[in-house]
Design a protein around this motif. Structure first.
Motif, PDB file in Angstrom:
ATOM      1  N   THR A 191       0.832  -1.205   0.000  1.00 42.35           N
ATOM      2  CA  THR A 191       0.000   0.000   0.000  1.00 42.35           C
ATOM      3  C   THR A 191       0.867   1.256   0.000  1.00 42.35           C
ATOM      4  N   THR A 192       1.969   1.236   0.718  1.00 44.35           N
ATOM      5  CA  THR A 192       2.879   2.380   0.714  1.00 44.35           C
ATOM      6  C   THR A 192       3.410   2.647  -0.690  1.00 44.35           C
ATOM      7  N   LYS A 213       0.561   4.164  -2.825  1.00 43.66           N
ATOM      8  CA  LYS A 213       0.283   5.558  -2.450  1.00 43.66           C
ATOM      9  C   LYS A 213       1.413   6.494  -2.864  1.00 43.66           C
ATOM     10  N   THR A 214       2.618   5.991  -2.879  1.00 43.03           N
ATOM     11  CA  THR A 214       3.747   6.823  -3.298  1.00 43.03           C
ATOM     12  C   THR A 214       3.694   7.078  -4.803  1.00 43.03           C
ATOM     13  N   CYS A 255       1.002   7.208  -6.513  1.00 40.01           N
ATOM     14  CA  CYS A 255      -0.121   8.141  -6.677  1.00 40.01           C
ATOM     15  C   CYS A 255       0.229   9.573  -6.274  1.00 40.01           C
ATOM     16  N   PRO A 306      -8.401   2.779  -3.662  1.00 37.05           N
ATOM     17  CA  PRO A 306      -7.793   2.565  -2.346  1.00 37.05           C
ATOM     18  C   PRO A 306      -8.320   1.292  -1.686  1.00 37.05           C
ATOM     19  N   LEU A 312       0.328  10.375  -3.010  1.00 37.96           N
ATOM     20  CA  LEU A 312      -0.290  10.576  -1.702  1.00 37.96           C
ATOM     21  C   LEU A 312       0.752  10.541  -0.583  1.00 37.96           C
ATOM     22  N   LEU A 313       1.884   9.918  -0.855  1.00 38.28           N
ATOM     23  CA  LEU A 313       3.006   9.899   0.085  1.00 38.28           C
ATOM     24  C   LEU A 313       4.251  10.416  -0.632  1.00 38.28           C
ATOM     25  N   CYS A 317     -13.646   5.622   0.564  1.00 42.13           N
ATOM     26  CA  CYS A 317     -13.226   7.018   0.585  1.00 42.13           C
ATOM     27  C   CYS A 317     -14.288   7.947   0.007  1.00 42.13           C
ATOM     28  N   TYR A 325      -6.868   5.360  -9.278  1.00 47.21           N
ATOM     29  CA  TYR A 325      -6.486   4.703  -8.024  1.00 47.21           C
ATOM     30  C   TYR A 325      -7.707   4.183  -7.280  1.00 47.21           C
ATOM     31  N   LYS A 336      -0.850  12.426 -12.127  1.00 49.53           N
ATOM     32  CA  LYS A 336      -2.127  12.131 -11.477  1.00 49.53           C
ATOM     33  C   LYS A 336      -3.289  12.122 -12.472  1.00 49.53           C
ATOM     34  N   ASP A 374      -5.869  -1.465  -5.089  1.00 46.67           N
ATOM     35  CA  ASP A 374      -5.408  -1.996  -3.809  1.00 46.67           C
ATOM     36  C   ASP A 374      -6.511  -2.869  -3.213  1.00 46.67           C
TER      37      ASP A 374
END
Length: 232
Positions: free
Chosen positions: A44-45, A48-49, A51, A80, A53-54, A84, A78, A73, A152
């Motif tokens: 997940t990290t 998100k990276t 994307c 999640p 988001l991180l 959301c 994406y 983007k 995800d």
């Protein structure tokens, strides 16, 4: 053919914990790639990276030649691993919101898939079951004409009867020049989709190979080999 996704030296830390450790990956257009690993491996990290988001501590990510930012983007869809969406909105209102925010969103495609799963578009999101919420989120993600889809756990909470439809939805609703990365624990259900597999462990790439090569080399299905590697 140039790569759609290129990752070089990617490291992400949370305090003293290293979630991603010097990740190097490249994915060509037209591939469906399984992102596999036990809980806490960094799946997940990593998503998100990509994307945006991180923010990584070091390393670079390029999506269709664009660094992570506004342009990347625009071409990433994406899904999640958690809900959301605004619980108070109707499905129709959510579809309209996606159309407003994403130029590549195909409203006709979204309504066709919602109809095929008999989802009431007048219903408010909060009234839906957990499984139906996940179906709606997947439909929204796959209704974009994106170049890179990051999914995800797309079938984590979906009943087995709907999984075949959802798998077919993933297969049939993306451009062959696009690519999909699927993070999942339900490998046997989606193995048929995958061209390649990435095994993550402790934030590092343990294996990145075509699924057919894994079967030929080890004489096992992807699911069987995963269980052997991680002793599941």
């Amino acid at each position: 053919m140039s790569n759609l996704l290129t990752i070089q030296g990617l490291t992400k830390k949370y305090g003293s914990n290293t979630a991603l450790n010097n990740i190097n990956l490249s994915i060509a257009p037209g591939h469906i790639t399984g992102l596999l690993g036990p809980n806490g491996s960094g799946k997940t990290t990593l998503i998100k990276t990509i994307c945006g988001l991180l923010v990584p501590n070091s390393g670079t990510i390029s999506v269709d030649g664009n660094p992570v930012g506004i342009e990347s983007k625009k071409i990433i869809s994406y899904l999640p691993d958690c809900t959301c969406l605004d619980d108070s909105m109707t499905i129709t209102a959510i579809v309209k919101t996606f159309k407003y925010f994403f130029e590549d969103f195909d409203t006709e495609r979204a309504y066709e898939m919602l109809s095929n799963l008999s989802i009431d578009t007048k219903a408010r999101f909060k009234t839906l079951s957990k499984g139906t919420k996940e179906k709606v989120q997947l439909i929204l993600a796959m209704s974009r004409r994106a170049k890179l889809y990051l999914l995800d756990e797309p079938i984590g909470g979906v009943d087995p009867a709907a999984r075949e439809y959802i798998i077919n939805t993933i297969m049939n609703n993306y451009d062959p020049s696009a690519s999909i990365i699927i993070s999942t624990h339900l490998i046997s259900d989606v193995e048929q989709l995958m061209d390649d597999a990435i095994f993550l462990q402790n934030g590092q790439v343990k294996l990145h190979k075509p699924v057919d090569d894994i079967r030929d080399e080890y004489g096992k299905s992807l699911d069987e080999y995963f269980r052997e590697v991680y002793r599941c």
